[in-house]
Write a protein that holds these residues in place. Structure first.
Motif, PDB file in Angstrom:
ATOM      1  N   ILE A  75       5.737  32.232 -37.265  1.00 49.91           N
ATOM      2  CA  ILE A  75       6.660  31.511 -38.139  1.00 49.91           C
ATOM      3  C   ILE A  75       6.309  30.034 -38.053  1.00 49.91           C
ATOM      4  CG2 ILE A  75       8.969  30.488 -37.922  1.00 49.91           C
ATOM      5  CD1 ILE A  75      10.242  33.066 -38.254  1.00 49.91           C
ATOM      6  N   TYR A  76       6.374  29.361 -39.202  1.00 46.30           N
ATOM      7  CA  TYR A  76       6.183  27.910 -39.268  1.00 46.30           C
ATOM      8  C   TYR A  76       7.462  27.299 -39.833  1.00 46.30           C
ATOM      9  CZ  TYR A  76       1.289  29.124 -38.638  1.00 46.30           C
ATOM     10  OH  TYR A  76       0.110  29.625 -38.137  1.00 46.30           O
ATOM     11  N   ILE A  77       7.966  26.252 -39.203  1.00 51.31           N
ATOM     12  CA  ILE A  77       9.168  25.584 -39.690  1.00 51.31           C
ATOM     13  C   ILE A  77       8.899  24.088 -39.854  1.00 51.31           C
ATOM     14  CG2 ILE A  77      10.604  27.276 -38.478  1.00 51.31           C
ATOM     15  CD1 ILE A  77      11.537  24.977 -36.655  1.00 51.31           C
ATOM     16  N   SER A  78       9.608  23.475 -40.806  1.00 53.76           N
ATOM     17  CA  SER A  78       9.496  22.030 -41.007  1.00 53.76           C
ATOM     18  C   SER A  78      10.840  21.374 -40.721  1.00 53.76           C
ATOM     19  CB  SER A  78       9.060  21.720 -42.445  1.00 53.76           C
ATOM     20  OG  SER A  78       9.968  22.242 -43.394  1.00 53.76           O
ATOM     21  N   ASN A  79      10.814  20.332 -39.913  1.00 54.24           N
ATOM     22  CA  ASN A  79      11.990  19.523 -39.614  1.00 54.24           C
ATOM     23  C   ASN A  79      11.885  18.240 -40.441  1.00 54.24           C
ATOM     24  OD1 ASN A  79      13.402  21.066 -37.519  1.00 54.24           O
ATOM     25  ND2 ASN A  79      11.588  20.697 -36.280  1.00 54.24           N
ATOM     26  N   TRP A  80      12.595  18.202 -41.565  1.00 51.14           N
ATOM     27  CA  TRP A  80      12.388  17.141 -42.546  1.00 51.14           C
ATOM     28  C   TRP A  80      12.776  15.764 -42.012  1.00 51.14           C
ATOM     29  CZ3 TRP A  80      15.714  14.852 -46.734  1.00 51.14           C
ATOM     30  CH2 TRP A  80      14.946  14.242 -47.731  1.00 51.14           C
ATOM     31  N   LEU A  81      13.832  15.674 -41.235  1.00 54.22           N
ATOM     32  CA  LEU A  81      14.266  14.370 -40.725  1.00 54.22           C
ATOM     33  C   LEU A  81      13.521  13.968 -39.455  1.00 54.22           C
ATOM     34  CD1 LEU A  81      18.142  14.438 -41.346  1.00 54.22           C
ATOM     35  CD2 LEU A  81      16.317  13.586 -42.828  1.00 54.22           C
ATOM     36  N   HIS A  82      13.330  14.906 -38.533  1.00 53.95           N
ATOM     37  CA  HIS A  82      12.602  14.581 -37.300  1.00 53.95           C
ATOM     38  C   HIS A  82      11.127  14.320 -37.582  1.00 53.95           C
ATOM     39  CE1 HIS A  82      15.658  16.511 -34.267  1.00 53.95           C
ATOM     40  NE2 HIS A  82      16.173  15.519 -34.966  1.00 53.95           N
ATOM     41  N   GLY A  83      10.545  15.083 -38.524  1.00 49.42           N
ATOM     42  CA  GLY A  83       9.165  14.800 -38.916  1.00 49.42           C
ATOM     43  C   GLY A  83       8.111  15.692 -38.310  1.00 49.42           C
ATOM     44  N   ASP A  84       8.496  16.801 -37.665  1.00 50.93           N
ATOM     45  CA  ASP A  84       7.500  17.662 -37.047  1.00 50.93           C
ATOM     46  C   ASP A  84       7.454  19.035 -37.707  1.00 50.93           C
ATOM     47  OD1 ASP A  84      10.104  18.048 -35.831  1.00 50.93           O
ATOM     48  OD2 ASP A  84       9.147  19.398 -34.404  1.00 50.93           O
ATOM     49  N   ILE A  85       6.304  19.675 -37.588  1.00 51.82           N
ATOM     50  CA  ILE A  85       6.089  21.061 -37.995  1.00 51.82           C
ATOM     51  C   ILE A  85       5.858  21.865 -36.735  1.00 51.82           C
ATOM     52  CG2 ILE A  85       4.590  22.641 -39.280  1.00 51.82           C
ATOM     53  CD1 ILE A  85       3.872  20.194 -41.029  1.00 51.82           C
ATOM     54  N   ARG A  86       6.462  23.052 -36.685  1.00 44.22           N
ATOM     55  CA  ARG A  86       6.346  23.882 -35.493  1.00 44.22           C
ATOM     56  C   ARG A  86       5.784  25.254 -35.848  1.00 44.22           C
ATOM     57  NH1 ARG A  86      11.713  22.741 -31.730  1.00 44.22           N
ATOM     58  NH2 ARG A  86      11.754  20.470 -31.995  1.00 44.22           N
ATOM     59  N   GLN A  87       5.007  25.775 -34.929  1.00 51.53           N
ATOM     60  CA  GLN A  87       4.459  27.129 -35.030  1.00 51.53           C
ATOM     61  C   GLN A  87       5.029  27.960 -33.882  1.00 51.53           C
ATOM     62  OE1 GLN A  87       0.537  27.861 -33.352  1.00 51.53           O
ATOM     63  NE2 GLN A  87      -0.134  28.799 -35.273  1.00 51.53           N
ATOM     64  N   TYR A  88       5.590  29.125 -34.225  1.00 58.72           N
ATOM     65  CA  TYR A  88       6.142  30.025 -33.215  1.00 58.72           C
ATOM     66  C   TYR A  88       5.486  31.395 -33.338  1.00 58.72           C
ATOM     67  CZ  TYR A  88      10.142  26.792 -32.751  1.00 58.72           C
ATOM     68  OH  TYR A  88      10.954  25.705 -32.543  1.00 58.72           O
ATOM     69  N   ILE A 108      -2.787  21.385 -42.671  1.00 61.79           N
ATOM     70  CA  ILE A 108      -2.768  21.567 -41.222  1.00 61.79           C
ATOM     71  C   ILE A 108      -3.633  22.773 -40.868  1.00 61.79           C
ATOM     72  CG2 ILE A 108      -1.302  21.837 -39.188  1.00 61.79           C
ATOM     73  CD1 ILE A 108      -0.686  19.335 -40.827  1.00 61.79           C
ATOM     74  N   ASP A 109      -4.516  22.598 -39.901  1.00 64.56           N
ATOM     75  CA  ASP A 109      -5.307  23.726 -39.397  1.00 64.56           C
ATOM     76  C   ASP A 109      -4.489  24.480 -38.352  1.00 64.56           C
ATOM     77  OD1 ASP A 109      -7.608  23.193 -40.936  1.00 64.56           O
ATOM     78  OD2 ASP A 109      -8.264  21.668 -39.503  1.00 64.56           O
ATOM     79  N   CYS A 110      -4.434  25.817 -38.509  1.00 62.42           N
ATOM     80  CA  CYS A 110      -3.620  26.658 -37.633  1.00 62.42           C
ATOM     81  C   CYS A 110      -4.515  27.547 -36.786  1.00 62.42           C
ATOM     82  CB  CYS A 110      -2.682  27.536 -38.459  1.00 62.42           C
ATOM     83  SG  CYS A 110      -1.664  26.638 -39.638  1.00 62.42           S
ATOM     84  N   ASP A 111      -4.354  27.464 -35.478  1.00 65.26           N
ATOM     85  CA  ASP A 111      -5.072  28.344 -34.558  1.00 65.26           C
ATOM     86  C   ASP A 111      -4.298  29.658 -34.483  1.00 65.26           C
ATOM     87  OD1 ASP A 111      -6.168  29.723 -32.387  1.00 65.26           O
ATOM     88  OD2 ASP A 111      -6.578  27.894 -31.261  1.00 65.26           O
ATOM     89  N   THR A 112      -4.873  30.718 -35.026  1.00 58.25           N
ATOM     90  CA  THR A 112      -4.175  32.008 -35.065  1.00 58.25           C
ATOM     91  C   THR A 112      -4.533  32.889 -33.873  1.00 58.25           C
ATOM     92  OG1 THR A 112      -5.920  32.923 -36.470  1.00 58.25           O
ATOM     93  CG2 THR A 112      -4.011  31.958 -37.570  1.00 58.25           C
ATOM     94  N   GLU A 113      -5.389  32.415 -32.998  1.00 62.33           N
ATOM     95  CA  GLU A 113      -5.745  33.177 -31.796  1.00 62.33           C
ATOM     96  C   GLU A 113      -4.866  32.760 -30.623  1.00 62.33           C
ATOM     97  OE1 GLU A 113      -7.788  35.711 -31.870  1.00 62.33           O
ATOM     98  OE2 GLU A 113      -8.149  35.361 -34.006  1.00 62.33           O
ATOM     99  N   LYS A 114      -4.951  31.487 -30.259  1.00 63.47           N
ATOM    100  CA  LYS A 114      -4.203  30.986 -29.113  1.00 63.47           C
ATOM    101  C   LYS A 114      -2.941  30.221 -29.522  1.00 63.47           C
ATOM    102  CE  LYS A 114      -8.437  30.443 -26.375  1.00 63.47           C
ATOM    103  NZ  LYS A 114      -9.295  29.486 -25.615  1.00 63.47           N
ATOM    104  N   GLY A 115      -2.817  29.929 -30.818  1.00 63.69           N
ATOM    105  CA  GLY A 115      -1.724  29.089 -31.277  1.00 63.69           C
ATOM    106  C   GLY A 115      -2.123  27.625 -31.240  1.00 63.69           C
TER     107      GLY A 115
END
Length: 455
Positions: free
Chosen positions: A305-318, A410-417
């Motif tokens: 899952i990828y989420i965007s935090n519009w006010l904080h400014g970060d993208i997260r990968q879970y 954004i480049d996403c590492d799908t092996e190790k994250g």
């Protein structure tokens, strides 16, 4: 996932709400690294009217139609959130330069259904289109519901049965093998179109519910109250695997990820599986700042899952290989209200202040915060835009209204994250021919993980 790599993509771009009296448009962007026009807008299709507020988009056909050989992914459907029009864009003859095929006028929709403020569109296996509408012509949430269009984009009527409309409208997703559709709740158009006012939340003009419908029957079977940990639930996704009876919703104001799931008795329940903690801040309108999760998506293999935090400014990968547990595997800062150079400061637990370190891309300081996302079919490239809604952009990030949006990859590492900004990709909408514009949702000609539903 093993399909061809994306070479172009379509992005809804708008001038509505910017003070520039120009029509919104659909931009075609070259994303082929081998191309001479890589990372550039190569075509613009202006809409015939001013003031539409193009927002989301979808295809007339997706994987749910795979058994019908006569159906093709030809028309990109663009609901205009403010004007109430719905445009059908023909991409067949020249995918790099699509053309306007048909306009569904708001008068036709209102006279036959009473619906206005169209938002999310999904194709159905029948060839029809289903569009969520967020209110009536006066902006009241009580008039919201679901619009049904036929394959020629003629208004058929409402989808839900009479008396089964949701409390509020926004996004929806259906899972046919479980005979279920679930929709989310933004708020009343008469409130959110004016910008965000926290008092409107207390006044009951924003939602905190999920609406569980029978599919395809349109009967409201259950309403899930998410409470204070599920304020303003926006984007919703089932897992792509059509056998699965679970999915997620991103709740913007409470900044939580909520998992919903089916019980043995066929009822549905929910639980919070991740929470982005608000930050104590200085020099802002409130003493605490929510992350404001405004978009998320699930990779086609249901691993991330990828989420965007519009006010904080970060993208997260879970990692979500265990759907009940989100494991943070990547994070990258691409903007936000407290990045270095901003007057806003975040306050740590020990009382010291800090700001996020956001890199420049191609010599340009990043504006705004990450908003809409689209993931490549193989899961390795994530495209990001930064406009949410013009009146909210003007309120929280006036700089992007003045200077325009941008798109990152954004480049996403799908092996190790892991996540890393591609320094060679940057689309700057500040330099558009008619002036800076706001970029919102992205689509691929071949479909993607937020348009396609499997049966």
């Amino acid at each position: 996932m093993s399909g061809p790599k994306e070479s172009i993509l379509y992005v809804t771009c708008l001038y509505t709400g910017t003070g520039r009296e120009k029509p919104d448009y659909l931009a075609t962007i070259d994303v082929d690294p081998k191309s001479e026009t890589y990372s550039k807008v190569i075509h613009r299709l202006p809409m015939p009217h001013i003031g539409d507020e193009l927002h989301h988009s979808s295809w007339n056909a997706c994987s749910s139609c795979h058994q019908d050989a006569e159906v093709s992914r030809r028309f990109l459907v663009l609901p205009a959130l403010v004007s109430g029009r719905i445009y059908a864009i023909d991409t067949l003859n020249d995918p790099r330069a699509p053309t306007l095929h048909k306009t569904v006028e708001p008068e036709d929709i209102i006279s036959k259904t009473g619906l206005a403020y169209p938002h999310t569109a999904h194709c159905l296996a029948s060839g029809d289109m289903l569009v969520s509408c967020l209110g009536d012509k006066n902006g009241n949430a009580e008039g919201n519901g679901f619009l049904l269009l036929d394959s020629d984009f003629n208004v058929k009527g409402r989808w839900e049965k009479e008396g089964h409309s949701p409390l509020f409208g926004y996004d929806f997703w259906y899972q046919p093998r479980h005979n279920t559709m679930i929709s989310t709740s933004w708020g009343a158009p008469l409130a959110f179109t004016k910008g965000f006012d926290l008092q409107h939340v207390a006044d009951g003009l924003y939602g905190q519910h999920l609406h569980v419908y029978s599919w395809p029957g349109g009967e409201l079977k259950q309403t899930l109250d998410l409470g204070s940990t599920g304020l303003i639930p926006l984007e919703i996704r089932f897992l792509h695997d059509p056998t699965k009876d679970t999915g997620y919703v991103g709740c913007a104001l409470s900044s939580t990820m909520v998992r919903f799931f089916k019980n043995q008795d066929e009822s549905w329940s929910h639980e919070v599986v991740e929470s982005v903690k608000p930050l104590k801040v200085e020099n802002w309108i409130l003493p605490e700042m929510p992350g404001l999760i405004t978009d998320f998506l699930i990779s086609l293999d249901d691993r991330y899952i990828y989420i965007s935090n519009w006010l904080h400014g970060d993208i997260r990968q879970y990692n979500i290989e265990d759907p009940k547990k989100l494991v943070l595997t990547g994070q990258v800062w691409v903007g936000g209200l407290f990045q270095k150079g901003s007057p806003v400061l975040a306050v740590a637990e020990d009382g010291t202040t800090y700001q996020s370190d956001v890199p420049e891309i191609m010599g340009t300081r990043l504006r705004g915060g990450p908003q809409m996302m689209q993931l490549s079919l193989d899961g390795k490239r994530l495209y990001i835009t930064n406009s949410l809604f013009s009146s909210w952009d003007k309120q929280f990030y006036p700089e992007i209204v003045e200077k325009g949006s941008h798109m990152l990859q954004i480049d996403c590492d799908t092996e190790k994250g892991g996540l890393a900004i591609n320094p060679n990709f940057f689309v700057d909408f500040e330099t558009e021919p008619d002036g800076p514009s706001l970029a919102h949702q992205t689509r691929y000609p071949g479909g993607d993980c937020t348009s396609d539903i499997w049966i």
